[in-house]
Design a protein around this motif. Structure first.
Motif, PDB file in Angstrom:
ATOM      1  N   SER A 111       0.860  -1.190   0.000  1.00 27.91           N
ATOM      2  CA  SER A 111       0.000   0.000   0.000  1.00 27.91           C
ATOM      3  C   SER A 111       0.892   1.234   0.000  1.00 27.91           C
ATOM      4  O   SER A 111       2.101   1.123   0.186  1.00 27.91           O
ATOM      5  CB  SER A 111      -0.891   0.060   1.258  1.00 27.91           C
ATOM      6  OG  SER A 111      -0.132   0.576   2.367  1.00 27.91           O
ATOM      7  N   SER A 115      -1.265   4.873   4.352  1.00 29.95           N
ATOM      8  CA  SER A 115      -2.603   4.268   4.192  1.00 29.95           C
ATOM      9  C   SER A 115      -2.533   2.756   4.338  1.00 29.95           C
ATOM     10  O   SER A 115      -1.538   2.129   3.934  1.00 29.95           O
ATOM     11  CB  SER A 115      -3.171   4.596   2.807  1.00 29.95           C
ATOM     12  OG  SER A 115      -3.381   5.979   2.695  1.00 29.95           O
ATOM     13  N   PHE A 116      -3.572   2.178   4.889  1.00 26.09           N
ATOM     14  CA  PHE A 116      -3.775   0.719   4.883  1.00 26.09           C
ATOM     15  C   PHE A 116      -2.527  -0.051   5.330  1.00 26.09           C
ATOM     16  O   PHE A 116      -2.034  -0.953   4.644  1.00 26.09           O
ATOM     17  CB  PHE A 116      -4.221   0.238   3.490  1.00 26.09           C
ATOM     18  CG  PHE A 116      -5.355   1.039   2.922  1.00 26.09           C
ATOM     19  CD1 PHE A 116      -5.195   1.785   1.769  1.00 26.09           C
ATOM     20  CD2 PHE A 116      -6.582   1.084   3.574  1.00 26.09           C
ATOM     21  CE1 PHE A 116      -6.243   2.548   1.265  1.00 26.09           C
ATOM     22  CE2 PHE A 116      -7.636   1.845   3.076  1.00 26.09           C
ATOM     23  CZ  PHE A 116      -7.458   2.583   1.910  1.00 26.09           C
ATOM     24  N   CYS A 117      -1.995   0.353   6.474  1.00 26.89           N
ATOM     25  CA  CYS A 117      -0.809  -0.368   6.964  1.00 26.89           C
ATOM     26  C   CYS A 117      -0.927  -0.509   8.488  1.00 26.89           C
ATOM     27  O   CYS A 117      -1.876  -0.053   9.094  1.00 26.89           O
ATOM     28  CB  CYS A 117       0.459   0.382   6.592  1.00 26.89           C
ATOM     29  SG  CYS A 117       0.656   1.967   7.414  1.00 26.89           S
ATOM     30  N   VAL A 126      -5.235  -5.742   2.814  1.00 30.94           N
ATOM     31  CA  VAL A 126      -4.864  -4.382   2.406  1.00 30.94           C
ATOM     32  C   VAL A 126      -5.768  -3.931   1.255  1.00 30.94           C
ATOM     33  O   VAL A 126      -6.342  -2.836   1.277  1.00 30.94           O
ATOM     34  CB  VAL A 126      -3.387  -4.349   1.955  1.00 30.94           C
ATOM     35  CG1 VAL A 126      -3.028  -3.008   1.328  1.00 30.94           C
ATOM     36  CG2 VAL A 126      -2.459  -4.684   3.112  1.00 30.94           C
ATOM     37  N   HIS A 127      -5.953  -4.816   0.284  1.00 31.84           N
ATOM     38  CA  HIS A 127      -6.709  -4.465  -0.930  1.00 31.84           C
ATOM     39  C   HIS A 127      -8.213  -4.438  -0.661  1.00 31.84           C
ATOM     40  O   HIS A 127      -8.946  -3.623  -1.222  1.00 31.84           O
ATOM     41  CB  HIS A 127      -6.330  -5.432  -2.048  1.00 31.84           C
ATOM     42  CG  HIS A 127      -4.849  -5.465  -2.270  1.00 31.84           C
ATOM     43  ND1 HIS A 127      -4.148  -4.409  -2.829  1.00 31.84           N
ATOM     44  CD2 HIS A 127      -3.923  -6.389  -1.938  1.00 31.84           C
ATOM     45  CE1 HIS A 127      -2.865  -4.699  -2.851  1.00 31.84           C
ATOM     46  NE2 HIS A 127      -2.693  -5.892  -2.303  1.00 31.84           N
ATOM     47  N   ALA A 130      -8.788  -1.079   0.841  1.00 29.13           N
ATOM     48  CA  ALA A 130      -8.677  -0.008  -0.163  1.00 29.13           C
ATOM     49  C   ALA A 130      -9.964   0.073  -0.985  1.00 29.13           C
ATOM     50  O   ALA A 130     -10.514   1.165  -1.209  1.00 29.13           O
ATOM     51  CB  ALA A 130      -7.484  -0.268  -1.062  1.00 29.13           C
ATOM     52  N   VAL A 138      -3.874   3.196  -5.454  1.00 26.46           N
ATOM     53  CA  VAL A 138      -3.201   2.397  -4.403  1.00 26.46           C
ATOM     54  C   VAL A 138      -1.726   2.320  -4.818  1.00 26.46           C
ATOM     55  O   VAL A 138      -1.275   3.137  -5.616  1.00 26.46           O
ATOM     56  CB  VAL A 138      -3.824   0.986  -4.274  1.00 26.46           C
ATOM     57  CG1 VAL A 138      -5.239   1.071  -3.717  1.00 26.46           C
ATOM     58  CG2 VAL A 138      -3.836   0.273  -5.617  1.00 26.46           C
ATOM     59  N   GLN A 172      -4.724  -6.843  -6.085  1.00 29.82           N
ATOM     60  CA  GLN A 172      -3.456  -7.324  -5.485  1.00 29.82           C
ATOM     61  C   GLN A 172      -2.455  -7.679  -6.569  1.00 29.82           C
ATOM     62  O   GLN A 172      -1.285  -7.312  -6.503  1.00 29.82           O
ATOM     63  CB  GLN A 172      -3.711  -8.549  -4.607  1.00 29.82           C
ATOM     64  CG  GLN A 172      -2.418  -9.153  -4.012  1.00 29.82           C
ATOM     65  CD  GLN A 172      -2.663 -10.360  -3.145  1.00 29.82           C
ATOM     66  OE1 GLN A 172      -3.329 -11.309  -3.566  1.00 29.82           O
ATOM     67  NE2 GLN A 172      -2.171 -10.324  -1.917  1.00 29.82           N
ATOM     68  N   VAL A 175      -1.054  -4.566  -8.207  1.00 30.80           N
ATOM     69  CA  VAL A 175      -0.091  -3.894  -7.327  1.00 30.80           C
ATOM     70  C   VAL A 175       1.232  -4.661  -7.298  1.00 30.80           C
ATOM     71  O   VAL A 175       2.316  -4.072  -7.349  1.00 30.80           O
ATOM     72  CB  VAL A 175      -0.660  -3.736  -5.899  1.00 30.80           C
ATOM     73  CG1 VAL A 175       0.412  -3.303  -4.922  1.00 30.80           C
ATOM     74  CG2 VAL A 175      -1.820  -2.740  -5.900  1.00 30.80           C
TER      75      VAL A 175
END
Ligand code: GRF
Length: 210
Positions: A111, A115-117, A126-127, A130, A138, A172, A175
């Motif tokens: 990420s 954000s998102f951690c 994580v996804h 999001a 992302v 995912q 990313v």
């Protein structure tokens, strides 16, 4: 640069690093060992296929976390790494190791930190978060590991767009392909060539000619 890679799962990030070394996109670097907490990690098979030493040390095999931490640290120390790379590693790093290898441990997080951690944000979670938040962008982050979770100095980040029909799995994969597998090799190459330093808690990348 002598590198030890810590893994827990499929090892696609490890594979990206192996490929980058073999293709010369990472210079002055050798992976001297791959260490997993999961004996079934396909990452260990990837290491084996490339003639890289692999070991498995699991917290499950020890009566206490302290005993695991001691054995784990001894295994890492035995390879005398200049850099430790967490590539999908899901076990908390022993505090003694953070101290001993200050600013010589890096992690790839899927990420754009912050954000998102943090605790609980790993893999698909994580996804999912999001998509639930409806963010339009992302990405991934490579950062130095400190005592916190995903809190160390940020080295590199890369943004990836979210598409309307994305599922967590599809996002995912995008990313990983467009960000993680590019950033981790890039970060290792920068470190191997002396271009990353930490000043006042921030990672600084020096330009090509020093
Ligand atoms: C990936 O989601 C990566 O972002 C995270 O851990 C997961 C494992 O990836 N760091 P890998 O295929 O084991 O490298």
């Amino acid at each position: 640069l002598e590198v030890v890679v810590l893994v827990s799962g499929g090892g696609t990030n490890l594979q990206a690093v192996i490929d980058a070394i073999e293709e010369g996109r990472i210079t002055n670097t050798r992976i001297t060992g791959v260490l997993s907490n999961n004996k079934n990690a396909f990452a260990l098979e990837r290491a084996k296929r490339h003639g890289i030493a692999g070991r498995c040390i699991s917290p499950k095999d020890f009566a206490s976390r302290e005993e695991f931490n001691k054995e784990f640290m001894e295994a890492v120390d035995s390879w005398k790494p200049d850099l430790i790379v967490l590539a999908g590693f899901l076990v908390v790093i022993p505090p003694a190791m953070i101290e001993k290898y200050r600013n010589r441990i890096i992690n790839i997080h899927p990420s754009l930190i912050p954000s998102f951690c943090g605790t609980g944000f790993y893999g698909l979670k994580v996804h999912e978060a999001a998509l639930a938040r409806g963010v339009k962008v992302v990405g991934a982050t490579v950062h130095f590991v400190d005592e916190g979770t995903d809190t160390g100095p940020i080295i590199l980040q890369k943004a990836v767009e979210v598409k309307a029909e994305d599922t967590p799995e599809v996002l995912q994969k995008r990313v990983m392909e467009q960000a993680e597998w590019k950033l981790l090799p890039q970060a290792i190459n920068l470190i191997a060539n002396g271009r990353v330093s930490v000043r006042d808690g921030l990672a600084v990348i020096s330009c090509e000619n020093g």
